[in-house]
Design a protein around this motif. Structure first.
Motif, PDB file in Angstrom:
ATOM      1  N   THR A  85      23.877   7.530 -10.453  1.00  0.00           N
ATOM      2  CA  THR A  85      22.938   8.657 -10.455  1.00  0.00           C
ATOM      3  C   THR A  85      23.602   9.968 -10.020  1.00  0.00           C
ATOM      4  O   THR A  85      22.972  11.016 -10.062  1.00  0.00           O
ATOM      5  CB  THR A  85      21.759   8.434  -9.481  1.00  0.00           C
ATOM      6  OG1 THR A  85      22.305   8.282  -8.180  1.00  0.00           O
ATOM      7  CG2 THR A  85      20.946   7.212  -9.827  1.00  0.00           C
ATOM      8  N   GLY A 119      24.698  10.442  -6.866  1.00  0.00           N
ATOM      9  CA  GLY A 119      24.307  10.666  -5.467  1.00  0.00           C
ATOM     10  C   GLY A 119      25.513  10.995  -4.594  1.00  0.00           C
ATOM     11  O   GLY A 119      25.375  11.140  -3.386  1.00  0.00           O
ATOM     12  N   GLU A 154       8.932   6.465  -1.350  1.00  0.00           N
ATOM     13  CA  GLU A 154       9.854   7.604  -1.309  1.00  0.00           C
ATOM     14  C   GLU A 154       9.891   8.203   0.100  1.00  0.00           C
ATOM     15  O   GLU A 154      10.949   8.569   0.607  1.00  0.00           O
ATOM     16  CB  GLU A 154       9.446   8.678  -2.326  1.00  0.00           C
ATOM     17  CG  GLU A 154      10.467   9.816  -2.316  1.00  0.00           C
ATOM     18  CD  GLU A 154      10.140  10.974  -3.234  1.00  0.00           C
ATOM     19  OE1 GLU A 154       9.419  10.774  -4.235  1.00  0.00           O
ATOM     20  OE2 GLU A 154      10.608  12.097  -2.935  1.00  0.00           O
ATOM     21  N   ASN A 193      18.169  14.678  -3.772  1.00  0.00           N
ATOM     22  CA  ASN A 193      17.277  13.997  -4.718  1.00  0.00           C
ATOM     23  C   ASN A 193      17.953  12.825  -5.415  1.00  0.00           C
ATOM     24  O   ASN A 193      17.351  11.773  -5.611  1.00  0.00           O
ATOM     25  CB  ASN A 193      16.733  14.988  -5.750  1.00  0.00           C
ATOM     26  CG  ASN A 193      15.645  15.861  -5.137  1.00  0.00           C
ATOM     27  OD1 ASN A 193      15.027  15.456  -4.145  1.00  0.00           O
ATOM     28  ND2 ASN A 193      15.420  17.031  -5.697  1.00  0.00           N
ATOM     29  N   ARG A 194      19.223  12.992  -5.776  1.00  0.00           N
ATOM     30  CA  ARG A 194      19.909  11.903  -6.491  1.00  0.00           C
ATOM     31  C   ARG A 194      20.176  10.721  -5.561  1.00  0.00           C
ATOM     32  O   ARG A 194      20.223   9.578  -6.005  1.00  0.00           O
ATOM     33  CB  ARG A 194      21.201  12.418  -7.114  1.00  0.00           C
ATOM     34  CG  ARG A 194      20.890  13.327  -8.285  1.00  0.00           C
ATOM     35  CD  ARG A 194      22.106  14.036  -8.798  1.00  0.00           C
ATOM     36  NE  ARG A 194      21.672  14.952  -9.840  1.00  0.00           N
ATOM     37  CZ  ARG A 194      22.355  15.198 -10.938  1.00  0.00           C
ATOM     38  NH1 ARG A 194      23.527  14.613 -11.135  1.00  0.00           N
ATOM     39  NH2 ARG A 194      21.897  16.033 -11.839  1.00  0.00           N
ATOM     40  N   ILE A 210      18.113   9.846  -3.190  1.00  0.00           N
ATOM     41  CA  ILE A 210      16.816   9.155  -3.100  1.00  0.00           C
ATOM     42  C   ILE A 210      16.615   8.288  -4.350  1.00  0.00           C
ATOM     43  O   ILE A 210      16.206   7.119  -4.247  1.00  0.00           O
ATOM     44  CB  ILE A 210      15.653  10.178  -2.984  1.00  0.00           C
ATOM     45  CG1 ILE A 210      15.909  11.207  -1.878  1.00  0.00           C
ATOM     46  CG2 ILE A 210      14.305   9.483  -2.820  1.00  0.00           C
ATOM     47  CD1 ILE A 210      15.957  10.698  -0.485  1.00  0.00           C
ATOM     48  N   THR A 211      16.928   8.852  -5.511  1.00  0.00           N
ATOM     49  CA  THR A 211      16.788   8.089  -6.752  1.00  0.00           C
ATOM     50  C   THR A 211      17.655   6.835  -6.719  1.00  0.00           C
ATOM     51  O   THR A 211      17.217   5.747  -7.122  1.00  0.00           O
ATOM     52  CB  THR A 211      17.208   8.963  -7.962  1.00  0.00           C
ATOM     53  OG1 THR A 211      16.484  10.181  -7.891  1.00  0.00           O
ATOM     54  CG2 THR A 211      16.921   8.272  -9.278  1.00  0.00           C
ATOM     55  N   ALA A 212      18.885   6.980  -6.231  1.00  0.00           N
ATOM     56  CA  ALA A 212      19.790   5.826  -6.172  1.00  0.00           C
ATOM     57  C   ALA A 212      19.191   4.721  -5.296  1.00  0.00           C
ATOM     58  O   ALA A 212      19.230   3.541  -5.657  1.00  0.00           O
ATOM     59  CB  ALA A 212      21.149   6.262  -5.633  1.00  0.00           C
ATOM     60  N   GLN A 261      16.032   4.258  -4.620  1.00  0.00           N
ATOM     61  CA  GLN A 261      14.868   3.683  -5.319  1.00  0.00           C
ATOM     62  C   GLN A 261      15.316   2.662  -6.359  1.00  0.00           C
ATOM     63  O   GLN A 261      14.741   1.586  -6.473  1.00  0.00           O
ATOM     64  CB  GLN A 261      14.050   4.794  -6.002  1.00  0.00           C
ATOM     65  CG  GLN A 261      13.227   5.603  -5.009  1.00  0.00           C
ATOM     66  CD  GLN A 261      12.606   6.849  -5.634  1.00  0.00           C
ATOM     67  OE1 GLN A 261      13.215   7.500  -6.489  1.00  0.00           O
ATOM     68  NE2 GLN A 261      11.391   7.171  -5.209  1.00  0.00           N
ATOM     69  N   LYS A 262      16.377   3.008  -7.112  1.00  0.00           N
ATOM     70  CA  LYS A 262      16.864   2.083  -8.145  1.00  0.00           C
ATOM     71  C   LYS A 262      17.414   0.806  -7.509  1.00  0.00           C
ATOM     72  O   LYS A 262      17.192  -0.293  -8.010  1.00  0.00           O
ATOM     73  CB  LYS A 262      17.948   2.762  -8.991  1.00  0.00           C
ATOM     74  CG  LYS A 262      17.369   3.822  -9.909  1.00  0.00           C
ATOM     75  CD  LYS A 262      18.393   4.294 -10.921  1.00  0.00           C
ATOM     76  CE  LYS A 262      17.703   5.169 -11.962  1.00  0.00           C
ATOM     77  NZ  LYS A 262      18.653   5.822 -12.851  1.00  0.00           N
TER      78      LYS A 262
END
Ligand SMILES: Cc1cc2nc3c(=O)[nH]c(=O)nc-3n(C[C@H](O)[C@H](O)[C@H](O)COP(=O)(O)OP(=O)(O)OC[C@H]3O[C@@H](n4cnc5c(N)ncnc54)[C@H](O)[C@@H]3O)c2cc1C
Ligand code: FES
Ligand code: FES
Lengths: 296, 155
Positions: free
Chosen positions: B96, B98, B124, B142-143, B145-147, B149-150
Motif C-alpha cells: 500500500t 505505508g 479504524e 492513511n496508507r 492504516i489501510t495496510a 486494515q488489509k
C-alpha cells in the motif's frame, strides 16, 4: 528533549527481594535513590538531568504490588505495578469504575500505557497527571509500606506541590484502593491537549456525581482540576453550588467558581488566562455530561 | 559500574546478556544483540520508533531498562517474518505504500502486530488509537492504516 542518545547517565538498577529490603535501601540512600514502576517519568526526568539518582529501585513484583482485586462488599485494589492498559481492560474496573478506564485511556500512547501505572502517576504528583482527578473523585487511598510498616495515605491530603507528596524516603506505595462508588453515580474526564491523543493536559476537568437525597439538588458532586495549580485542585465552592441546585444557572455558577478556584501559570502549552477560561468551559461540559448520564 | 546478567528470549531464541544498570532495552537490542531494526527516534517515549513487543504487549524500548528484562520475551521487527515469509502486516505495508523513508516502520509494525494479537478485528478508530504513539513524518498515516486494515482482513 535535549539529546536523543539512547543512554542514560550513570546509575545502577536495584531489584530488592522484599518490601523491607526495598524500604531499608531507599531510606539508607535518601536523596540518591528512587523507587520506580513503569519508569516513564523516571527515565525521562533522569535523561533530562532533572533527577540524578544513583540507584533506581525496581519495586514491581514486591508483595502487594501485582494484580487487581475487586471485592463487591468493599471495593477495588489495584497493585502499584499494574500498568494502565491492564487496568483499563479489566472487566470489574470497566463495570464499576468506568471513570478510571476513561482517565487511563487519556494518558500518552498505548505503548506507554503498557508500562505507565496509576500509582506512578499519583506518586509523581504532576498537576497534569491524567488519572489523578479520577483517583481523587473516587476517594482513592494509597497503601504505603514505609520504615514504620504499613499505613494508608488518602489522596485528599497527599499532594503538596509538583512532585511533592506525603511520601518520605523509604516509603513504597504498594497499591491503591478505591471504595465502592455510590450506587447511582457517574463520572467524566475532559482533557484539553494540543492534539486529541498523546499530549499532556493543558487543562483537565474530572467531574463525578451521585444521587443523594439529603442535599437540596439531589446530587452530590466531586470535581478535580488538572494543570491549573501546583497540585490537583478540588473546587469545593463549585461542588457546594451543585449540591444546592443543578439548573442551568447553577451549572454556570459552578463553572465560574471552578475557574475562580484555580491558579494556573503561563507555559509552552498555554497561557494562564486561556487555562482559566478553558476550566470554566470544560467544567460546564463535564458537569452537564455527568448529569445527562445520571438522568438517563 | 556493575553489570547485570539477564536471560531473556528475543525473537524466540534465548540470550544471556551482561548489561550495565543504566542501559535501556533499546540500547541492548541495538548495541549488544545487533538488532538494529528497532530505531531510536527520540529516546523519550514520544515517537514510537523503538516499539517492540515485550511479554505480549507493545512497549517503547527506550522507556524500559535492560536490567528489568530478566525472563522477558521480546519480539522485534527482525522476528516478524516466519520461515522467510513476511508477516501480512509487512506485505501490506509494502504493497500500500505505508513506507517511505522507513524509519518509523519497525515501530509501526510492532504496534500494529500487538494490536492484532489482542484485537483481531480492529475498527479504524482502534487502529488509529493503537498507532497514536507512532509518529511518521512521511506517509501522512492513511496508507499505514489501510495496510493494517488489509492485514487484519487476512489475519
Ligand atoms: C512520552 C510521554 C507521554 C506522557 N504522557 C502523559 C499523559 O498524557 N498524561 C499523564 O498523566 N502522564 C503522562 N506521562 C507521564 C507518565 O507516563 C505518567 O505519570 C505515569 O503514570 C507514571 O507511571 P510510572 O509507573 O511509569 O512511574 P515511574 O516513572 O516508575 O515513577 C513515577 C514517580 O513515582 C515514584 N514512584 C514510583 N513507584 C513508587 C512507589 N511504589 N512508591 C512511591 N513512589 C513511587 C518515582 O520515584 C517517580 O517519582 C507521559 C510520559 C511520557 C514519557
Ligand atoms: S525512541 Fe522510544 S519513543 Fe522515540
Ligand atoms: S516512513 Fe518516514 S517516518 Fe514514517
Amino acid at each position: 528533549m535535549r539529546n536523543a542518545h539512547p543512554g542514560l547517565p550513570e546509575l545502577d538498577y536495584v531489584k530488592p527481594g522484599s518490601l523491607e529490603e526495598a524500604s531499608k535501601f531507599l531510606a539508607a540512600h535518601a536523596g540518591e535513590s528512587r523507587p520506580f514502576l513503569g519508569g516513564t517519568d523516571c527515565i525521562v526526568r533522569i535523561r533530562d538531568g532533572a533527577w540524578k539518582p544513583k540507584y533506581l529501585v525496581d519495586v514491581k513484583g514486591l508483595e502487594g504490588t501485582t494484580g487487581i482485586s475487586f471485592d463487591p462488599a468493599k471495593g477495588l485494589t489495584i497493585g502499584a505495578a499494574v500498568p494502565m492498559n491492564k487496568v483499563a481492560a479489566h472487566p470489574d474496573v470497566q463495570k464499576h469504575y468506568p471513570l478510571l478506564v476513561e482517565a487511563c485511556n487519556w494518558v500518552a500512547s498505548y505503548q506507554l500505557r503498557s508500562r505507565a501505572t496509576i500509582v506512578g502517576n499519583v506518586c509523581n504528583a504532576s498537576p497534569a497527571g491524567d488519572t489523578i482527578g479520577a483517583a481523587i473523585c473516587l476517594d482513592g487511598v494509597l497503601n504505603v509500606f514505609g520504615p514504620d510498616g504499613y499505613r494508608k495515605e488518602p489522596l485528599t491530603t497527599f499532594f503538596f506541590g509538583p512532585g511533592k507528596t506525603a511520601l518520605k524516603p523509604g516509603d513504597i506505595a504498594t497499591s491503591i484502593f478505591f471504595p465502592l462508588p455510590p450506587k447511582e453515580s457517574a463520572g467524566k474526564y475532559l482533557k484539553l491537549g494540543r492534539n486529541r491523543l498523546g499530549d499532556l493536559a493543558i487543562v483537565g476537568v474530572t467531574a463525578f456525581a451521585y444521587k443523594d437525597a439529603s442535599v437540596a439538588s439531589g446530587y452530590r458532586f466531586r470535581i478535580a482540576l488538572a494543570s491549573v495549580g501546583p497540585t490537583p485542585i478540588r473546587p469545593t465552592a463549585a461542588e457546594e453550588i451543585l449540591a444546592k441546585s443543578i439548573d442551568e444557572s447553577a451549572v454556570e455558577a459552578a463553572a465560574q467558581a471552578a475557574m475562580d478556584s484555580c491558579t494556573p501559570i503561563d507555559d509552552t502549552r498555554g497561557t494562564a488566562r486561556y487555562r482559566k477560561l478553558m476550566i470554566r468551559n470544560l467544567t460546564r461540559q463535564a458537569v452537564s455530561a455527568v448529569l445527562a448520564q445520571l438522568k438517563k | 559500574m556493575s553489570l547485570h546478567r539477564i536471560t531473556l528470549k528475543v525473537n524466540g531464541s534465548t540470550e544471556i546478556v551482561d548489561v550495565p544498570g543504566n542501559w535501556t532495552l533499546l540500547q541492548m537490542l541495538r548495541e549488544k544483540l545487533a538488532l538494529t531494526g528497532t530505531k531510536n527516534g527520540c529516546a523519550s517515549g514520544e515517537c514510537g520508533a523503538c516499539t517492540v513487543i515485550m511479554n505480549g504487549d507493545a512497549v517503547n524500548s527506550c522507556m524500559v531498562l535492560a536490567a528489568e528484562c530478566e525472563g522477558a520475551e521480546i519480539i522485534t521487527v527482525e522476528g516478524l517474518s516466519k520461515e522467510g515469509q513476511l508477516d501480512a502486516l509487512q506485505k501490506f505495508m509494502i504493497e500500500t505504500g505505508g513506507i517511505q523513508c522507513g524509519f518509523c516502520t519497525p515501530g509501526v509494525l510492532l504496534s500494529a502486530k500487538a494490536l492484532l494479537m489482542r484485537n483481531p478485528n480492529p475498527s479504524e478508530y482502534d487502529i488509529r488509537e493503537a498507532l497514536a504513539g507512532n509518529l511518521c513524518r512521511c506517509t501522512g498515516y492513511n496508507r499505514i492504516i489501510t495496510a493494517v486494515q488489509k492485514a487484519a482482513a487476512v489475519h
